[in-house]
Motif scaffolding. Structure first.
Motif, PDB file in Angstrom:
ATOM      1  N   THR A  41     -15.657 -25.918 -24.432  1.00  0.00           N
ATOM      2  CA  THR A  41     -16.250 -27.197 -24.051  1.00  0.00           C
ATOM      3  C   THR A  41     -17.663 -27.313 -24.612  1.00  0.00           C
ATOM      4  OG1 THR A  41     -14.948 -27.363 -22.020  1.00  0.00           O
ATOM      5  CG2 THR A  41     -16.995 -28.613 -22.103  1.00  0.00           C
ATOM      6  N   GLY A  42     -17.942 -28.453 -25.197  1.00  0.00           N
ATOM      7  CA  GLY A  42     -19.235 -28.677 -25.815  1.00  0.00           C
ATOM      8  C   GLY A  42     -19.303 -28.320 -27.281  1.00  0.00           C
ATOM      9  N   GLY A  43     -18.270 -27.684 -27.771  1.00  0.00           N
ATOM     10  CA  GLY A  43     -18.253 -27.269 -29.158  1.00  0.00           C
ATOM     11  C   GLY A  43     -17.862 -28.388 -30.104  1.00  0.00           C
ATOM     12  N   SER A  44     -17.743 -28.031 -31.367  1.00  0.00           N
ATOM     13  CA  SER A  44     -17.428 -29.012 -32.410  1.00  0.00           C
ATOM     14  C   SER A  44     -16.299 -28.512 -33.296  1.00  0.00           C
ATOM     15  CB  SER A  44     -18.661 -29.277 -33.285  1.00  0.00           C
ATOM     16  OG  SER A  44     -19.722 -29.828 -32.536  1.00  0.00           O
ATOM     17  N   LEU A  45     -15.577 -29.447 -33.836  1.00  0.00           N
ATOM     18  CA  LEU A  45     -14.573 -29.169 -34.857  1.00  0.00           C
ATOM     19  C   LEU A  45     -14.611 -30.286 -35.890  1.00  0.00           C
ATOM     20  CD1 LEU A  45     -11.385 -27.988 -32.888  1.00  0.00           C
ATOM     21  CD2 LEU A  45     -12.746 -26.620 -34.471  1.00  0.00           C
ATOM     22  N   ARG A  46     -14.171 -29.943 -37.078  1.00  0.00           N
ATOM     23  CA  ARG A  46     -14.128 -30.917 -38.157  1.00  0.00           C
ATOM     24  C   ARG A  46     -12.699 -30.958 -38.698  1.00  0.00           C
ATOM     25  NH1 ARG A  46     -18.275 -33.099 -41.254  1.00  0.00           N
ATOM     26  NH2 ARG A  46     -17.776 -33.672 -43.409  1.00  0.00           N
ATOM     27  N   LEU A  47     -12.029 -32.052 -38.477  1.00  0.00           N
ATOM     28  CA  LEU A  47     -10.668 -32.222 -38.963  1.00  0.00           C
ATOM     29  C   LEU A  47     -10.699 -32.922 -40.316  1.00  0.00           C
ATOM     30  CD1 LEU A  47      -8.796 -33.422 -35.745  1.00  0.00           C
ATOM     31  CD2 LEU A  47      -9.379 -31.099 -36.473  1.00  0.00           C
ATOM     32  N   SER A  48      -9.786 -32.528 -41.163  1.00  0.00           N
ATOM     33  CA  SER A  48      -9.691 -33.125 -42.478  1.00  0.00           C
ATOM     34  C   SER A  48      -8.283 -33.623 -42.726  1.00  0.00           C
ATOM     35  CB  SER A  48     -10.069 -32.100 -43.552  1.00  0.00           C
ATOM     36  OG  SER A  48     -10.016 -32.675 -44.836  1.00  0.00           O
ATOM     37  N   CYS A  49      -8.199 -34.751 -43.391  1.00  0.00           N
ATOM     38  CA  CYS A  49      -6.915 -35.332 -43.787  1.00  0.00           C
ATOM     39  C   CYS A  49      -6.951 -35.482 -45.300  1.00  0.00           C
ATOM     40  CB  CYS A  49      -6.707 -36.674 -43.112  1.00  0.00           C
ATOM     41  SG  CYS A  49      -5.174 -37.516 -43.573  1.00  0.00           S
ATOM     42  N   ALA A  50      -6.137 -34.677 -45.958  1.00  0.00           N
ATOM     43  CA  ALA A  50      -6.064 -34.731 -47.417  1.00  0.00           C
ATOM     44  C   ALA A  50      -4.814 -35.487 -47.840  1.00  0.00           C
ATOM     45  CB  ALA A  50      -6.055 -33.323 -47.990  1.00  0.00           C
ATOM     46  N   ALA A  51      -4.955 -36.305 -48.858  1.00  0.00           N
ATOM     47  CA  ALA A  51      -3.837 -37.140 -49.282  1.00  0.00           C
ATOM     48  C   ALA A  51      -3.463 -36.878 -50.728  1.00  0.00           C
ATOM     49  CB  ALA A  51      -4.189 -38.618 -49.119  1.00  0.00           C
ATOM     50  N   SER A  52      -2.191 -37.029 -50.991  1.00  0.00           N
ATOM     51  CA  SER A  52      -1.694 -37.032 -52.362  1.00  0.00           C
ATOM     52  C   SER A  52      -0.769 -38.227 -52.522  1.00  0.00           C
ATOM     53  CB  SER A  52      -0.967 -35.732 -52.692  1.00  0.00           C
ATOM     54  OG  SER A  52       0.131 -35.550 -51.821  1.00  0.00           O
ATOM     55  N   GLY A  53      -0.778 -38.798 -53.703  1.00  0.00           N
ATOM     56  CA  GLY A  53       0.096 -39.915 -53.970  1.00  0.00           C
ATOM     57  C   GLY A  53      -0.529 -41.274 -53.769  1.00  0.00           C
ATOM     58  N   ARG A  54      -1.695 -41.301 -53.180  1.00  0.00           N
ATOM     59  CA  ARG A  54      -2.368 -42.588 -52.969  1.00  0.00           C
ATOM     60  C   ARG A  54      -3.842 -42.307 -52.721  1.00  0.00           C
ATOM     61  NH1 ARG A  54      -0.635 -47.848 -51.214  1.00  0.00           N
ATOM     62  NH2 ARG A  54      -2.369 -49.193 -51.819  1.00  0.00           N
ATOM     63  N   ALA A  55      -4.683 -43.157 -53.281  1.00  0.00           N
ATOM     64  CA  ALA A  55      -6.114 -43.026 -53.019  1.00  0.00           C
ATOM     65  C   ALA A  55      -6.433 -43.566 -51.630  1.00  0.00           C
ATOM     66  CB  ALA A  55      -6.912 -43.788 -54.068  1.00  0.00           C
ATOM     67  N   LEU A  56      -7.061 -42.763 -50.817  1.00  0.00           N
ATOM     68  CA  LEU A  56      -7.394 -43.183 -49.457  1.00  0.00           C
ATOM     69  C   LEU A  56      -8.420 -44.306 -49.446  1.00  0.00           C
ATOM     70  CD1 LEU A  56      -7.444 -39.800 -47.508  1.00  0.00           C
ATOM     71  CD2 LEU A  56      -5.604 -41.484 -47.701  1.00  0.00           C
ATOM     72  N   SER A  57      -9.117 -44.480 -50.550  1.00  0.00           N
ATOM     73  CA  SER A  57     -10.086 -45.567 -50.621  1.00  0.00           C
ATOM     74  C   SER A  57      -9.403 -46.941 -50.705  1.00  0.00           C
ATOM     75  CB  SER A  57     -10.999 -45.380 -51.833  1.00  0.00           C
ATOM     76  OG  SER A  57     -10.238 -45.332 -53.024  1.00  0.00           O
ATOM     77  N   ASN A  58      -8.085 -46.933 -50.933  1.00  0.00           N
ATOM     78  CA  ASN A  58      -7.345 -48.194 -51.078  1.00  0.00           C
ATOM     79  C   ASN A  58      -6.489 -48.548 -49.877  1.00  0.00           C
ATOM     80  OD1 ASN A  58      -8.355 -48.536 -53.673  1.00  0.00           O
ATOM     81  ND2 ASN A  58      -6.632 -47.459 -54.619  1.00  0.00           N
ATOM     82  N   VAL A  59      -6.607 -47.758 -48.823  1.00  0.00           N
ATOM     83  CA  VAL A  59      -5.795 -47.975 -47.620  1.00  0.00           C
ATOM     84  C   VAL A  59      -6.654 -47.823 -46.383  1.00  0.00           C
ATOM     85  CG1 VAL A  59      -3.639 -47.204 -48.690  1.00  0.00           C
ATOM     86  CG2 VAL A  59      -5.123 -45.530 -47.562  1.00  0.00           C
ATOM     87  N   GLU A  60      -6.076 -48.192 -45.258  1.00  0.00           N
ATOM     88  CA  GLU A  60      -6.724 -47.921 -43.974  1.00  0.00           C
ATOM     89  C   GLU A  60      -6.214 -46.568 -43.478  1.00  0.00           C
ATOM     90  OE1 GLU A  60      -8.576 -50.402 -43.936  1.00  0.00           O
ATOM     91  OE2 GLU A  60      -7.412 -52.078 -44.711  1.00  0.00           O
ATOM     92  N   VAL A  61      -7.096 -45.758 -42.986  1.00  0.00           N
ATOM     93  CA  VAL A  61      -6.735 -44.417 -42.518  1.00  0.00           C
ATOM     94  C   VAL A  61      -7.131 -44.272 -41.059  1.00  0.00           C
ATOM     95  CG1 VAL A  61      -7.013 -41.941 -42.857  1.00  0.00           C
ATOM     96  CG2 VAL A  61      -7.095 -43.494 -44.833  1.00  0.00           C
ATOM     97  N   GLY A  62      -6.196 -43.809 -40.280  1.00  0.00           N
ATOM     98  CA  GLY A  62      -6.460 -43.643 -38.856  1.00  0.00           C
ATOM     99  C   GLY A  62      -6.216 -42.229 -38.389  1.00  0.00           C
ATOM    100  N   TRP A  63      -6.861 -41.891 -37.282  1.00  0.00           N
ATOM    101  CA  TRP A  63      -6.603 -40.647 -36.563  1.00  0.00           C
ATOM    102  C   TRP A  63      -6.065 -41.009 -35.182  1.00  0.00           C
ATOM    103  CZ3 TRP A  63      -6.686 -35.691 -38.248  1.00  0.00           C
ATOM    104  CH2 TRP A  63      -7.389 -35.405 -39.418  1.00  0.00           C
TER     105      TRP A  63
END
Length: 126
Positions: free
Chosen positions: A13-35
Motif C-alpha cells: 500500500t502506498g507504492g507505485s507500479l508502471r504498466l505498459s501496453c505495447a502494440a504491434s500492427g497499428r500505431a497507437l497514435s492513430n487510435v484511442e487506447v484505454g486501460w
C-alpha cells in the motif's frame, strides 16, 4: 492489432507500479487506447484512456490524481503510472484499443474497444 500488457506485480500500500501496453500492427497514435481493470467477482471497470488527439480521461473517482496515462509514439506504447496504490486497486489490468469510437464518454465502456491485451495482474498488499 496485438497488444501486450506488462508491468504488474506485488506492491505494498502506498507504492507505485508502471504498466505498459505495447502494440504491434497499428500505431497507437492513430487510435484511442484505454486501460481497464477487473477484480475477482467484480465487473470490468474503466480506468483511463488516451486519445489520438492527445485527450485524456480518467475514472471519475477511484484513480484520478493517483494514476497517469501517457503515450510514447516512438516506442508505440501507452503507459499507466500508478502511484499511492491501495488494496482496492488489486486487479488484472487490461489495455485495449478503440479504432472507431469517437473521443468522449463512450470510451469508458469496454464495448467501445476492438482489441484487448492479455492483462497484467496488480496486487496491492495492506
Amino acid at each position: 492489432v496485438q497488444l501486450q500488457a506488462s508491468g504488474g506485480g506485488l506492491v505494498q500500500t502506498g507504492g507505485s507500479l508502471r504498466l505498459s501496453c505495447a502494440a504491434s500492427g497499428r500505431a497507437l497514435s492513430n487510435v484511442e487506447v484505454g486501460w481497464f481493470r477487473q477484480s475477482p467477482g467484480k465487473e470490468r471497470e474503466f480506468v483511463a484512456a488516451i486519445g489520438r488527439s492527445g485527450g485524456i480521461r480518467y475514472d471519475g473517482n477511484s484513480v484520478k490524481g493517483r494514476f497517469s496515462i501517457s503515450r510514447d509514439n516512438a516506442k508505440n506504447t501507452v503507459t499507466l503510472q500508478m502511484n499511492s496504490l491501495k488494496p482496492e486497486d488489486t486487479a488484472v489490468y487490461y489495455c485495449a484499443v478503440s479504432q472507431y469510437t469517437a473521443w468522449g464518454p463512450a470510451l469508458n465502456r469496454g464495448s467501445s474497444y476492438d482489441y484487448w491485451g492479455q492483462g497484467t495482474l496488480v496486487t496491492v498488499s495492506s
